[in-house]
Structures are given as structure tokens and as C-alpha cells.
Design an enzyme around this catalytic site. Structure first.
Site, short mmCIF file in Angstrom:
data_model
loop_
_atom_site.label_atom_id
_atom_site.label_comp_id
_atom_site.label_asym_id
_atom_site.label_seq_id
_atom_site.Cartn_x
_atom_site.Cartn_y
_atom_site.Cartn_z
N LEU A 12 0.81 -1.22 0.00
CA LEU A 12 0.00 0.00 0.00
C LEU A 12 0.85 1.27 0.00
CD1 LEU A 12 -2.63 -1.05 2.67
CD2 LEU A 12 -2.67 -1.47 0.20
N ASP A 13 0.25 2.34 -0.54
CA ASP A 13 0.88 3.65 -0.50
C ASP A 13 0.21 4.48 0.61
OD1 ASP A 13 -1.57 4.52 -1.55
OD2 ASP A 13 -0.77 4.77 -3.57
N ILE A 14 0.52 5.76 0.67
CA ILE A 14 -0.03 6.59 1.76
C ILE A 14 -1.54 6.77 1.65
CG2 ILE A 14 2.14 7.81 2.11
CD1 ILE A 14 0.90 10.21 0.65
#
Length: 138
Positions: A12-14
Site C-alpha cells: 500500500l501507499d499513503i
């Protein structure tokens, strides 16, 4: 041919969805599974050829999030003179069945002569091998 991948936290990213770069890894995992299932690497190595990616085009359709189960499929879609194309799709599964198309991609590859490191014309038995796999995906 397909592989299932569970979305983990490190994917996942932010924004809490799968980072776009991770799809490259998911697509590669499925291609390696396809290549292994059909013994393509060994068949090409026997002919002193290497399969290399020349171009990847990815369409991001929907986000995937933590815990999603993704099915990544690969098939040979086209064969040209010195390159060929894989068609790939990433589907979100619901109850084990494809629900949402998350990503689709076209991956162009060529075969390099080990000695010269130049792309070779796809012909003869090598073309026949790839033609036998056109769009079957298995």
C-alpha cells in the site's frame, strides 16, 4: 494462466491502496508462472535465446486495498516479426470469482540471441511454440 495474490500492508501507499509500482511485481509474478508452466524459459534457453521485456503499458481501472485477493492472468496475445505481446489482467475476487477489473496491461517482449544480445526474428519452431499459446492463457 493466473496466480492469486493477497494484498498486504507493504503493497500500500499513503492513500491505503496498492501502489502503482506494485502492479509491475504482480504482473511479473504471473508472467513467470506462465513461463514456468509452459517451460518457455527452458525451451528458449535450449535455443540460446533470452526473453526480455521491451515495453509495458498499464491501465489502472480501480484501486485495490489491504486484504483484497487479486487474480492476475497472463496470455500470449500477439506475435510479430521481432516481438510478441502478453495480455495481462488483474481482477479483484469476491467469493473466489472475478468481480472488478483492477488493472489491464500489454507487455511487449522480444527474444534476444545470447551471443549477440540482439533481438531475433520470431520464426520456425520458436514461432510455433508461441502460436500454440495464443490467447489460451493456460
Amino acid at each position: 494462466m493466473s496466480v492469486d495474490i493477497i494484498v498486504r500492508g507493504y503493497h500500500l501507499d499513503i492513500y491505503q491502496h496498492v501502489n502503482n509500482g506494485r502492479y509491475l511485481e504482480f504482473l511479473e509474478e504471473s508472467r513467470w508462472d506462465f513461463l514456468g508452466h509452459h517451460r518457455l524459459v527452458e525451451q528458449f534457453q535450449e535455443r540460446d535465446l533470452a526473453i526480455v521485456v521491451a515495453n509495458i503499458n498499464i491501465n489502472y481501472r480501480k484501486p485495490a486495498v489491504f486484504g483484497d485477493v487479486l487474480r492476475v492472468s497472463t496470455s500470449v496475445a500477439a506475435i510479430g516479426n521481432k516481438s510478441a505481446k502478453f495480455s495481462q489482467e488483474v481482477w479483484r475476487l469476491e467469493n473466489g470469482e472475478p468481480k472488478d477489473l483492477v488493472v489491464d496491461a500489454v507487455v511487449t517482449f522480444c527474444l534476444l540471441d545470447d551471443a549477440s544480445q540482439n533481438a531475433v526474428v520470431i520464426s520456425g519452431d520458436v514461432r510455433a511454440i508461441l502460436e500454440s499459446l495464443l490467447e489460451i492463457g493456460e
